[in-house]
Scaffold this active site. Sequence first.
Site, PDB file in Angstrom:
ATOM      1  N   GLY A  58       0.674  -1.260   0.244  1.00 39.94           N
ATOM      2  CA  GLY A  58      -0.037   0.086   0.083  1.00 39.94           C
ATOM      3  C   GLY A  58       0.768   1.345  -0.095  1.00 39.94           C
ATOM      4  O   GLY A  58       0.235   2.147  -0.700  1.00 39.94           O
ATOM      5  N   ASP A  95       0.277   3.730   3.841  1.00 37.13           N
ATOM      6  CA  ASP A  95      -0.816   4.537   3.207  1.00 37.13           C
ATOM      7  C   ASP A  95      -1.924   4.826   3.842  1.00 37.13           C
ATOM      8  O   ASP A  95      -2.360   6.034   4.249  1.00 37.13           O
ATOM      9  CB  ASP A  95      -1.288   3.605   2.170  1.00 37.13           C
ATOM     10  CG  ASP A  95      -1.864   2.119   2.657  1.00 37.13           C
ATOM     11  OD1 ASP A  95      -1.617   1.787   3.841  1.00 37.13           O
ATOM     12  OD2 ASP A  95      -2.496   1.476   2.048  1.00 37.13           O
ATOM     13  N   ASP A 111      -6.035   2.916   9.805  1.00 36.88           N
ATOM     14  CA  ASP A 111      -7.525   2.309  10.030  1.00 36.88           C
ATOM     15  C   ASP A 111      -7.771   2.017  11.312  1.00 36.88           C
ATOM     16  O   ASP A 111      -7.981   2.681  12.373  1.00 36.88           O
ATOM     17  CB  ASP A 111      -7.502   1.443   8.840  1.00 36.88           C
ATOM     18  CG  ASP A 111      -9.083   0.893   8.701  1.00 36.88           C
ATOM     19  OD1 ASP A 111     -10.000   2.007   8.997  1.00 36.88           O
ATOM     20  OD2 ASP A 111      -9.600  -0.056   8.389  1.00 36.88           O
ATOM     21  N   LYS A 118      -8.341   7.158   9.121  1.00 41.37           N
ATOM     22  CA  LYS A 118      -9.649   7.027   9.443  1.00 41.37           C
ATOM     23  C   LYS A 118      -9.832   7.037  10.830  1.00 41.37           C
ATOM     24  O   LYS A 118      -9.942   5.581  11.409  1.00 41.37           O
ATOM     25  CB  LYS A 118      -9.977   5.706   8.829  1.00 41.37           C
ATOM     26  CG  LYS A 118     -10.577   6.054   7.372  1.00 41.37           C
ATOM     27  CD  LYS A 118     -11.323   4.737   6.973  1.00 41.37           C
ATOM     28  CE  LYS A 118     -10.685   4.134   5.706  1.00 41.37           C
ATOM     29  NZ  LYS A 118     -11.402   2.658   5.174  1.00 41.37           N
ATOM     30  N   PHE A 155     -14.538   3.132   2.425  1.00 43.63           N
ATOM     31  CA  PHE A 155     -13.365   2.525   1.932  1.00 43.63           C
ATOM     32  C   PHE A 155     -12.713   3.165   0.713  1.00 43.63           C
ATOM     33  O   PHE A 155     -13.694   3.266  -0.351  1.00 43.63           O
ATOM     34  CB  PHE A 155     -13.710   1.032   1.823  1.00 43.63           C
ATOM     35  CG  PHE A 155     -12.609   0.061   1.373  1.00 43.63           C
ATOM     36  CD1 PHE A 155     -11.961  -0.386   2.528  1.00 43.63           C
ATOM     37  CD2 PHE A 155     -12.063  -0.080  -0.054  1.00 43.63           C
ATOM     38  CE1 PHE A 155     -10.679  -1.242   2.141  1.00 43.63           C
ATOM     39  CE2 PHE A 155     -10.899  -0.838  -0.086  1.00 43.63           C
ATOM     40  CZ  PHE A 155     -10.530  -1.411   0.802  1.00 43.63           C
ATOM     41  N   VAL A 156     -11.595   3.134   0.538  1.00 44.50           N
ATOM     42  CA  VAL A 156     -10.983   4.298  -0.431  1.00 44.50           C
ATOM     43  C   VAL A 156      -9.983   3.299  -1.229  1.00 44.50           C
ATOM     44  O   VAL A 156      -9.566   2.489  -0.814  1.00 44.50           O
ATOM     45  CB  VAL A 156     -10.220   5.502   0.050  1.00 44.50           C
ATOM     46  CG1 VAL A 156     -11.617   6.639   0.389  1.00 44.50           C
ATOM     47  CG2 VAL A 156      -9.187   5.393   1.179  1.00 44.50           C
ATOM     48  N   ASP A 170      -5.625  -0.325  -2.584  1.00 41.08           N
ATOM     49  CA  ASP A 170      -6.226  -1.269  -3.455  1.00 41.08           C
ATOM     50  C   ASP A 170      -7.626  -1.577  -2.847  1.00 41.08           C
ATOM     51  O   ASP A 170      -7.998  -1.617  -1.553  1.00 41.08           O
ATOM     52  CB  ASP A 170      -5.518  -2.355  -3.600  1.00 41.08           C
ATOM     53  CG  ASP A 170      -5.328  -3.407  -2.280  1.00 41.08           C
ATOM     54  OD1 ASP A 170      -5.202  -2.866  -1.150  1.00 41.08           O
ATOM     55  OD2 ASP A 170      -5.723  -4.584  -2.361  1.00 41.08           O
ATOM     56  N   ARG A 174      -4.694   0.479  -7.368  1.00 36.17           N
ATOM     57  CA  ARG A 174      -3.534   1.118  -6.801  1.00 36.17           C
ATOM     58  C   ARG A 174      -2.763   2.318  -7.719  1.00 36.17           C
ATOM     59  O   ARG A 174      -2.154   3.306  -7.436  1.00 36.17           O
ATOM     60  CB  ARG A 174      -2.120   0.188  -6.557  1.00 36.17           C
ATOM     61  CG  ARG A 174      -2.772  -1.060  -5.632  1.00 36.17           C
ATOM     62  CD  ARG A 174      -1.460  -1.651  -5.108  1.00 36.17           C
ATOM     63  NE  ARG A 174      -1.651  -2.954  -4.435  1.00 36.17           N
ATOM     64  CZ  ARG A 174      -1.881  -3.225  -3.061  1.00 36.17           C
ATOM     65  NH1 ARG A 174      -1.969  -2.019  -2.333  1.00 36.17           N
ATOM     66  NH2 ARG A 174      -2.178  -4.070  -2.540  1.00 36.17           N
TER      67      ARG A 174
HETATM   68  P1  IMP Z   1      -5.285  -1.407  10.194  1.00 33.08           P
HETATM   69  O1  IMP Z   1      -4.369  -2.639  10.527  1.00 33.08           O
HETATM   70  O2  IMP Z   1      -6.920  -1.820  10.130  1.00 33.08           O
HETATM   71  O3  IMP Z   1      -5.217   0.090  10.466  1.00 33.08           O
HETATM   72  O4  IMP Z   1      -5.457  -1.140   8.226  1.00 33.08           O
HETATM   73  C1  IMP Z   1      -4.200  -0.938   7.725  1.00 33.08           C
HETATM   74  C2  IMP Z   1      -4.147  -1.581   6.229  1.00 33.08           C
HETATM   75  O5  IMP Z   1      -5.604  -1.951   5.792  1.00 33.08           O
HETATM   76  C3  IMP Z   1      -3.640  -0.494   5.447  1.00 33.08           C
HETATM   77  O6  IMP Z   1      -2.531  -0.374   5.390  1.00 33.08           O
HETATM   78  C4  IMP Z   1      -4.341  -0.744   4.120  1.00 33.08           C
HETATM   79  O7  IMP Z   1      -3.609  -1.630   3.613  1.00 33.08           O
HETATM   80  C5  IMP Z   1      -5.791  -1.248   4.630  1.00 33.08           C
HETATM   81  N1  IMP Z   1      -6.820  -0.409   4.609  1.00 33.08           N
HETATM   82  C6  IMP Z   1      -7.471  -0.022   5.377  1.00 33.08           C
HETATM   83  N2  IMP Z   1      -8.524   0.967   5.018  1.00 33.08           N
HETATM   84  C7  IMP Z   1      -8.346   0.908   3.841  1.00 33.08           C
HETATM   85  C8  IMP Z   1      -9.317   1.503   2.528  1.00 33.08           C
HETATM   86  O8  IMP Z   1      -9.942   2.507   2.698  1.00 33.08           O
HETATM   87  N3  IMP Z   1      -8.956   1.343   1.361  1.00 33.08           N
HETATM   88  C9  IMP Z   1      -7.803   0.319   1.092  1.00 33.08           C
HETATM   89  N4  IMP Z   1      -7.000  -0.182   2.187  1.00 33.08           N
HETATM   90  C10 IMP Z   1      -7.265   0.098   3.226  1.00 33.08           C
HETATM   91 MG    MG Z   2      -1.312  -1.452   3.500  1.00 30.41          MG
END
Ligand code: IMP
Ligand code: MG
Length: 189
Positions: free
Chosen positions: A51, A107, A110, A138, A159-160, A166, A172
Amino acid sequence: MAQKKSVPELKHLDHVLVSETAIKRRVAALAEQINRAYRGKDLTVIAIVNGAIIFTSDLLRQLRSPLRLDCIRASSYHSGTHSTGKPVIVDNLKLDIKGHHVLLVDDILDTGNTLSAVHELLRAKQAASVRTCVLLDKKERRIVPFEAEYVGFEIPNEFVVGYGLDFNERYRNIPCIGVLKSKYYAGKI
Ligand code: IMP
Ligand code: MG
């Protein structure tokens, strides 16, 4: 000058959340902030792939500190838009980071699962410092408490895709960040 050909999959977007121009401006401002913070220091940048590839490549070319680059692989989304919770982190770092200042780049922040786990892993390797830079945050979705020192944009809970992000490994290469039309997410959310 020849017209820049647009990516055909741009048509899959319902709307653009962050334009290419806004990304360019913000990446330059982030680089400026990071340059000020690390002036006179050696830096090790660690990108979470896939990402962070595009964001890191744009950011890196504007950093002025002497630096090294390494990548770490983490995946929490196996398909669809819902996180599987605990991320799978492949510790394939080639560089020794003990005693080095690390800038961790991703990237999007979340739930916080990925970055908190990678951050912990880097601290355990005795980096002198670890700071985090994300293009998108987010905040609403946070499950694990985690904040990044450098944030490009705070975005709502949507979700972006694009600029490295991706959906099922696609989109991407879209140069802006946007939300897909619902039919393209259909059945996979
Ligand atoms: P986390 O572990 O939930 O914070 O997620 C991190 C990873 O989830 C990021 O590095 C992204 O690869 C993926 N991700 C989270 N939200 C999105 C989104 O809106 N679009 C695409 N990938 C996302
Ligand atoms: Mg990622």
